[in-house]
Design an enzyme around this catalytic site. Structure first.
Site, PDB file in Angstrom:
ATOM      1  N   HIS A 148      -1.224  -0.002  -9.801  1.00  0.00           N
ATOM      2  CA  HIS A 148      -1.884  -0.932  -8.876  1.00  0.00           C
ATOM      3  C   HIS A 148      -2.477  -2.128  -9.639  1.00  0.00           C
ATOM      4  CE1 HIS A 148      -4.025  -1.225  -4.725  1.00  0.00           C
ATOM      5  NE2 HIS A 148      -3.814  -2.435  -5.244  1.00  0.00           N
ATOM      6  N   GLU A 200      -3.006   7.460  -4.859  1.00  0.00           N
ATOM      7  CA  GLU A 200      -3.378   6.899  -6.169  1.00  0.00           C
ATOM      8  C   GLU A 200      -4.847   7.176  -6.476  1.00  0.00           C
ATOM      9  OE1 GLU A 200      -2.130   2.831  -5.228  1.00  0.00           O
ATOM     10  OE2 GLU A 200      -4.229   2.206  -5.339  1.00  0.00           O
ATOM     11  N   ARG A 208       0.853  -1.182   0.000  1.00  0.00           N
ATOM     12  CA  ARG A 208       0.000   0.000   0.000  1.00  0.00           C
ATOM     13  C   ARG A 208       0.893   1.238   0.000  1.00  0.00           C
ATOM     14  NH1 ARG A 208      -3.396  -2.860  -1.586  1.00  0.00           N
ATOM     15  NH2 ARG A 208      -5.419  -3.332  -0.667  1.00  0.00           N
TER      16      ARG A 208
HETATM   17  N1  LIG Z   1      -0.480  -4.349  -5.361  1.00  0.00           N
HETATM   18  C1  LIG Z   1      -1.571  -5.089  -5.335  1.00  0.00           C
HETATM   19  O1  LIG Z   1      -2.310  -5.173  -6.310  1.00  0.00           O
HETATM   20  C2  LIG Z   1      -1.907  -5.847  -4.105  1.00  0.00           C
HETATM   21  C3  LIG Z   1      -1.484  -5.432  -2.867  1.00  0.00           C
HETATM   22  N2  LIG Z   1      -1.798  -6.152  -1.750  1.00  0.00           N
HETATM   23  C4  LIG Z   1      -1.319  -5.686  -0.452  1.00  0.00           C
HETATM   24  O2  LIG Z   1      -0.451  -6.684   0.082  1.00  0.00           O
HETATM   25  C5  LIG Z   1      -0.735  -6.849   1.451  1.00  0.00           C
HETATM   26  C6  LIG Z   1      -0.296  -8.214   1.918  1.00  0.00           C
HETATM   27  O3  LIG Z   1      -1.112  -9.199   1.340  1.00  0.00           O
HETATM   28  P1  LIG Z   1      -1.009 -10.738   1.782  1.00  0.00           P
HETATM   29  O4  LIG Z   1       0.384 -11.227   1.673  1.00  0.00           O
HETATM   30  O5  LIG Z   1      -2.062 -11.431   1.033  1.00  0.00           O
HETATM   31  O6  LIG Z   1      -1.402 -10.634   3.310  1.00  0.00           O
HETATM   32  P2  LIG Z   1      -1.035 -11.640   4.484  1.00  0.00           P
HETATM   33  O7  LIG Z   1      -1.937 -11.286   5.602  1.00  0.00           O
HETATM   34  O8  LIG Z   1      -1.007 -13.034   3.987  1.00  0.00           O
HETATM   35  O9  LIG Z   1       0.458 -11.242   4.863  1.00  0.00           O
HETATM   36  C7  LIG Z   1       0.816 -10.051   5.478  1.00  0.00           C
HETATM   37  C8  LIG Z   1       2.070 -10.310   6.303  1.00  0.00           C
HETATM   38  O10 LIG Z   1       2.514  -9.063   6.831  1.00  0.00           O
HETATM   39  C9  LIG Z   1       2.891  -9.277   8.176  1.00  0.00           C
HETATM   40  N3  LIG Z   1       2.839  -8.042   8.958  1.00  0.00           N
HETATM   41  C10 LIG Z   1       1.832  -7.564   9.716  1.00  0.00           C
HETATM   42  N4  LIG Z   1       2.232  -6.442  10.352  1.00  0.00           N
HETATM   43  C11 LIG Z   1       3.508  -6.225   9.977  1.00  0.00           C
HETATM   44  C12 LIG Z   1       4.477  -5.259  10.315  1.00  0.00           C
HETATM   45  N5  LIG Z   1       4.203  -4.277  11.196  1.00  0.00           N
HETATM   46  N6  LIG Z   1       5.706  -5.336   9.764  1.00  0.00           N
HETATM   47  C13 LIG Z   1       6.001  -6.326   8.899  1.00  0.00           C
HETATM   48  N7  LIG Z   1       5.128  -7.293   8.560  1.00  0.00           N
HETATM   49  C14 LIG Z   1       3.896  -7.233   9.080  1.00  0.00           C
HETATM   50  C15 LIG Z   1       1.924 -10.329   8.697  1.00  0.00           C
HETATM   51  O11 LIG Z   1       2.449 -10.973   9.832  1.00  0.00           O
HETATM   52  C16 LIG Z   1       1.835 -11.257   7.483  1.00  0.00           C
HETATM   53  O12 LIG Z   1       2.862 -12.218   7.521  1.00  0.00           O
HETATM   54  C17 LIG Z   1      -2.239  -6.598   1.552  1.00  0.00           C
HETATM   55  O13 LIG Z   1      -2.613  -6.217   2.854  1.00  0.00           O
HETATM   56  C18 LIG Z   1      -2.438  -5.498   0.553  1.00  0.00           C
HETATM   57  O14 LIG Z   1      -2.284  -4.248   1.167  1.00  0.00           O
HETATM   58  C19 LIG Z   1      -2.515  -7.305  -1.844  1.00  0.00           C
HETATM   59  C20 LIG Z   1      -2.963  -7.751  -3.038  1.00  0.00           C
HETATM   60  C21 LIG Z   1      -2.721  -7.054  -4.277  1.00  0.00           C
HETATM   61  O1  LIG Z   2      -6.357  -7.273  -3.060  1.00  0.00           O
HETATM   62  C1  LIG Z   2      -5.830  -6.181  -2.775  1.00  0.00           C
HETATM   63  O2  LIG Z   2      -5.609  -5.825  -1.612  1.00  0.00           O
HETATM   64  C2  LIG Z   2      -5.467  -5.267  -3.865  1.00  0.00           C
HETATM   65  O3  LIG Z   2      -4.747  -4.344  -3.668  1.00  0.00           O
HETATM   66  C3  LIG Z   2      -5.979  -5.509  -5.223  1.00  0.00           C
HETATM   67  O4  LIG Z   2      -5.867  -6.799  -5.597  1.00  0.00           O
END
Ligand SMILES: NC(=O)C1=CN([C@@H]2O[C@H](COP(=O)(O)OP(=O)(O)OC[C@H]3O[C@@H](n4cnc5c(N)ncnc54)[C@H](O)[C@@H]3O)[C@@H](O)[C@H]2O)C=CC1
Ligand SMILES: O=C(O)C(=O)CO
Length: 310
Positions: A278, A260, A231
């Protein structure tokens, strides 16, 4: 028999909308407050599920939905949901991390390769007719390079596997050590000092807001890159712009931005920065899988039907 009522606060594909409407009595969250109030007065106490994408779900909204059992989000990120308020009310929160992690990791790997091998500028070099006048400068290899992942969850681990496959040394940081063989750094700044590329894949929370600040970028140093696939607000964009202006960082790859779709001019003008709008999960297949997973979570929780894809 009357269908179970759900709230839809999401723009979704025709297929996903059709599936929701076949399974449930769907009520759209109106944009206007007065219309939303009228909806809540009318059906609020009957709404048992929510199909969500991006809309703010705070305690005030949850108070209007006393029968809510599940929020199913068409996203991995849940920074728009008051998770504590949902948990306190016993509401399940489902997201789509499990179906998008590989896609986002693929984009991150591509971005890392583009910036470390300077592919974007190498392409311009050929198009600009510069090749006959001399070879392109040598680049650095990802093989044997330390790459640090901040937030080793579903995306982070999917990326770790891909980086391992191309010969990088994966390190990670997060709130706790995971049952994996990669080196763990409790402090993200230590990770940044140890690694030449840092990838942000943690969720946006009060703890991670501005995590990649001036000191963090200094720890990466003038030969390193930062990649943000999580993010925008996790990276201090002003600090990055300042570091680029001082040549205190080699470059960046950014898929997400604090404001964004607006992107600071200084980033848009900088050849050392790769920008994508994104698109981490933005493929037809993955977006459909996200819609499917969102529907399936609602069906599994609220009905006795077997979800279409489980
Ligand atoms: N660019 C894009 O299109 C996308 C972006 N995202 C972003 O990616 C993020 C992560 O997604 P996932 O891996 O699916 O989530 P997830 O919940 O599987 O993994 C997140 C990880 O971050 C860790 N975490 C929590 N607080 C933290 C901190 N203070 N410092 C370091 N690590 C910390 C958690 O322990 C967990 O291991 C989402 O929350 C979203 O914001 C997700 C999907 C698409
Ligand atoms: O799933 C999310 O969090 C995104 O940013 C878009 O896939």
């Amino acid at each position: 028999m009357r269908k179970i009522a759900i709230l839809r606060a999401a723009e979704l594909s025709d297929r996903t909308n059709a599936e929701l409407e076949a399974a449930f009595e769907v009520h759209d969250l109106p944009y206007e407050k007065s219309a939303a109030d009228a909806l809540f007065n009318d059906v609020g106490p009957r709404l048992r599920g929510m199909a969500l994408r991006k809309a703010l779900v705070d305690a005030k909204l949850l108070d209007r939905l006393p029968a809510l059992e599940i929020i199913s989000s068409y996203s991995a990120g849940l920074e728009n949901v008051d998770l504590a308020a949902a948990t306190a009310r016993g509401i399940e929160v489902a997201n789509t991390s499990h179906v998008l992690a590989g896609e986002v990791a693929n984009l991150a790997l591509g971005q890392i390769l583009v910036v470390t091998r300077d592919i974007r500028n190498a392409d311009k070099f050929v198009r600009g007719g510069h090749w006959p006048h001399g070879a392109y400068p040598l680049q650095v290899s990802l093989q044997g390079m330390n790459v640090g992942i901040v937030g080793f969850g579903q995306i982070g681990q999917a990326l770790g596997a891909r980086l391992q496959a191309v010969g990088a040394n994966v390190h990670y940081s997060g709130p706790r050590r995971k049952a994996v063989d990669f080196p763990y750094h409790e402090n993200p700044r230590t990770l940044a000092r140890e690694c030449r590329v840092i990838v942000l894949t943690c969720p946006l929370t009060p703890d991670t807001y501005g995590l990649a600040d001036k000191q963090f970028l200094k720890a990466i140093g003038p030969d390193g890159w930062i990649v943000n696939i999580s993010r925008g607000a996790i990276l201090d964009e002003a600090a990055l712009i300042d570091a680029l202006a001082r040549n205190a960082i080699a470059g960046a790859a950014l898929d997400v931005f604090a404001g964004e779709p607006e992107v600071p001019e200084a980033l848009r003008q900088d050849d050392r920065v790769l920008l994508t709008p994104h698109i981490g999960s933005g493929t037809e297949q993955t977006r459909q899988a996200m819609g499917d997973a969102m529907v399936d979570a609602l069906v599994a929780k609220l009905t006795t039907e077997t979800p279409p894809r489980r």
